[in-house]
Design a protein around this motif. Structure first.
Motif: not given
Length: 120
Positions: A10-22, A82-87
């Protein structure tokens, strides 16, 4: 071959996440790796893909905010968002085309998905 996706949350709009796939298991070659996403009530769509040499492809609407990369030595692909949006809220899946041996054809593998929720 197993693909393990992680990094959602869960992140707020405008935030960032990094996904990993191993990737784990045995193979001869992992070719293109892709990230897809599926929002509730929608079809799964391509987010980005990357070849072993680092050639990338993005959904036009996402290329300014998302970056795909891979570390072949770690058998891992990443999706920096980056700059995540609800959509952008969706389950994100990784996908890989794998040759299990020199003589085998490519098989397509999917990871289990990781949920990204962007709050407004």
């Amino acid at each position: 071959v197993q693909l393990q996706a992680s990094g959602g949350g869960l992140v707020q709009a405008g935030g960032s996440l990094r996904l990993s796939c191993v990737a784990s298991g045995n193979w001869f070659l992992i070719d293109a790796i892709g990230w897809y996403r599926q929002a509730p009530g929608s079809q799964r769509e391509l987010v980005a893909s990357i070849t072993p040499l680092g050639i990338t492809n993005y959904a036009d609407s996402l290329k300014d905010r998302f970056t795909i990369s891979r570390d072949n030595a770690k058998n891992t692909a990443y999706l920096q968002m980056n700059s995540l949006r609800p959509e952008d809220t969706a389950v994100y899946y990784c996908n890989a085309y794998v040759r299990e041996s020199m003589r085998s054809s490519y098989r397509n593998y999917w990871g289990q998905g990781t949920l990204v929720t962007v709050s407004s």
